[in-house]
Design an enzyme around this catalytic site. Structure first.
Site, short mmCIF file in Angstrom:
data_model
loop_
_atom_site.label_atom_id
_atom_site.label_comp_id
_atom_site.label_asym_id
_atom_site.label_seq_id
_atom_site.Cartn_x
_atom_site.Cartn_y
_atom_site.Cartn_z
CB SER A 1 7.59 -0.70 3.54
OG SER A 1 9.09 -1.01 3.29
CG ASP B 1 8.89 2.95 -2.95
OD1 ASP B 1 9.69 3.01 -2.27
OD2 ASP B 1 7.87 2.35 -2.68
CG HIS C 1 8.23 3.59 1.31
ND1 HIS C 1 8.62 2.66 0.54
CD2 HIS C 1 8.27 3.21 2.49
CE1 HIS C 1 8.89 1.55 1.13
NE2 HIS C 1 8.75 1.78 2.30
#
Length: 528
Positions: free
Chosen positions: A249, A468, A498
């Site tokens: 991320s 995602d 995610h």
């Protein structure tokens, strides 16, 4: 909800707490260890990644420092949860780094590290550094509490993670106390009246002023470029010729900025759940509206409910809560904003969608308890009503990075309708958040978008998941392109959630083959 990129592991820890802290400031204006500085005296951000890869030479006292590793129990409350305690393999140390990289022989701060040594030292490759996202997430807490995911890598790597500067044990940014945080979370963050708008913007400005007052010493220096410089100092002190790295991320942005600043020091880098480097302040928020709406659509389809009908159902619930908050146990109320946050959390992982089903069903019957529990977990609230400072760190890092400022008038005239069209559920919040997130921030931002070109670097794996919610798939292709030809290697995971490592056996195998054996997959490889 706050406009954070989130993190695969962090979301898992948060959910564990929701279904099953850090020290707060005194609340009397007393500064924390960050030091008190008025907003008007704050320096501008330390040198940004402006296209130049020329770096300040650090003194031998820093590059040659010897870390003192001691057995430790990593903190388990950094995500507002009591996660499983780490076992005896974990060691902690503190790295000294310049507070201001423009003054490399000046004041230093401590960067907290945690490691587990390679299980097969005879075939050890080196250190593998982790960042689990946020920004603002504690790597010192996340790595030990997700260690089972990385046992294969631990055979030949020392697993190492850290609290980035301004986070948790590394001079955490502190901006307000828990009472103020609670009041902020109860505000209407999609204001419908002038009074609600005024209260929303007043709280946003107060947040930044609190950061300056309580953490002014570190606030100008917590941006991503400086965290990347810290990582290169870690590389040197850990004794590695090149940096091997696994970032999730926001950790993908941090890793890519490192690759730009230090292309010749890139070893085996993996970026999973990729932040779009071409998206500016507005674009990033719009991407998130798109991603979360897409994930919610897929969630409803998995329940044999049309995306249109499911969205209408959620909008109806949120409108109901906007008019009148709902009882949620212990004398507390579920507001529209808290409900939206509770909906966001289980969308991070398909395996957690059942929690969303149960929470929505309860709220529709007039019981907001489950949605509020999910929101509390996401917001870092413990059973005593105390909040972590994760949100403080996230906002400070984000606002140190971005130059953009958006007014409330611009939100209403240019963005609100567009964002709402993209997502009737998440769009209004994310549009208004543009005006509140960095309102009157006391530190100048570093960039419109991060520079990530790394044309002379070794190949970097870039992994995007088609479903995602927090970092939409399209950003992975853009990241691979911007890293440069023969550098960014795109791997597409056709799935939900995610992050793909640990969730997709194909992706996990591909990453392990690359990190352990140096096997670079074909650009464009697809896993499903």
């Amino acid at each position: 909800m706050r406009r954070r990129a989130g993190a695969l592991v962090a979301a898992g820890l948060l959910l564990a707490a929701a279904v099953g802290c850090s020290d707060d400031p005194a609340g009397d204006g007393t500064p924390d260890a960050g030091g008190s500085t008025s907003p008007s005296t704050l320096d501008t951000a330390a040198p940004p990644a402006d296209g130049s890869t020329t770096q300040t030479v650090l003194p031998a006292a820093l590059t040659g420092q010897k870390l003192v590793w001691k057995g430790c129990k990593a903190p388990v409350k950094a995500y507002g949860s009591y996660a499983e305690k780490p076992d005896r393999q974990w060691q902690c140390a503190t790295l000294k780094a310049p507070l201001d990289y423009r003054k490399p022989t000046g004041e230093t701060i401590g960067i907290a590290l945690v490691r587990a040594k390679a299980q097969k030292p005879g075939s050890r490759i080196g250190s593998l550094l982790f960042n689990f996202g946020g920004p603002g997430g504690s790597g010192v807490a996340a790595l030990p509490n997700s260690a089972s995911e990385f046992k294969t890598l631990n055979s030949r790597y020392d697993l190492v993670s850290f609290d980035p500067r301004g986070v948790a044990e590394s001079s955490a940014v502190v901006c307000r106390d828990s009472k103020q945080a609670e009041a902020g979370f109860l505000l209407d963050n999609t204001p419908d009246t002038p009074a609600e708008e005024q209260a929303f913007l007043k709280d946003s400005r107060a947040f930044g002023a609190g950061c300056a007052r309580m953490s002014g010493r570190v606030l100008p220096h917590v941006g991503t470029s400086n965290a990347a410089r810290d990582m290169d100092l870690m590389r040197q002190v850990l004794g590695d010729d090149k940096l091997h790295y696994l970032g999730f991320s926001y950790g993908t942005e941090l890793g890519a900025v490192y690759a730009h600043l230090f292309p010749g020091k890139v070893g085996r880098l993996v970026l999973d759940a990729v932040v779009d480097p071409s998206a500016d302040y507005v674009g990033h928020a719009r991407n998130q509206a798109l991603g979360f709406q897409r994930a919610m659509d897929n969630y409803f389809k998995s329940r044999d409910i049309s995306a249109k009908d499911g969205t209408a159902r959620v909008v109806k619930l949120l409108d109901r809560l906007d008019r009148e908050p709902m009882p949620a146990g212990d004398g507390r109320k579920l507001t529209q904003g808290l409900a939206l946050t509770g909906i966001v959390l289980p969308l991070y992982s398909e395996s957690q969608w059942q929690y969303l089903t149960d929470a929505l069903a309860g709220a529709e019957k007039g019981d907001g308890t489950q949605l509020l529990a999910l929101a509390d977990s996401y917001n870092g609230r413990d059973e005593n009503g105390d909040y972590t400072t994760r949100d403080h760190s996230q906002r400070a890092i984000s606002c140190a990075d971005t130059k953009a400022k958006v007014s409330a008038d611009e939100v209403k005239s240019r963005h609100l309708a567009d964002f709402t069209k993209v997502s009737p559920v998440f769009g209004p919040y994310l549009a208004w958040d543009l005006a509140g997130w960095c309102a009157d921030w006391p530190v100048a931002g570093a960039w419109e978008t991060p520079e990530v070109s790394a044309k002379s670097a070794d190949p970097i794996l870039v992994i995007g998941t088609t479903g995602d919610p927090a970092t939409p798939y399209e950003g992975a292709r853009r990241m691979a392109d911007e890293l440069g030809p023969d550098v960014g290697v795109l791997v597409t995971n056709k799935g939900e959630g995610h992050g793909a490592y640990g969730n997709s056996s194909c992706v996990t195998r591909t990453v392990d083959d690359y990190l352990l054996g140096g096997k670079v997959p074909a650009d464009g490889k697809t896993c499903s």
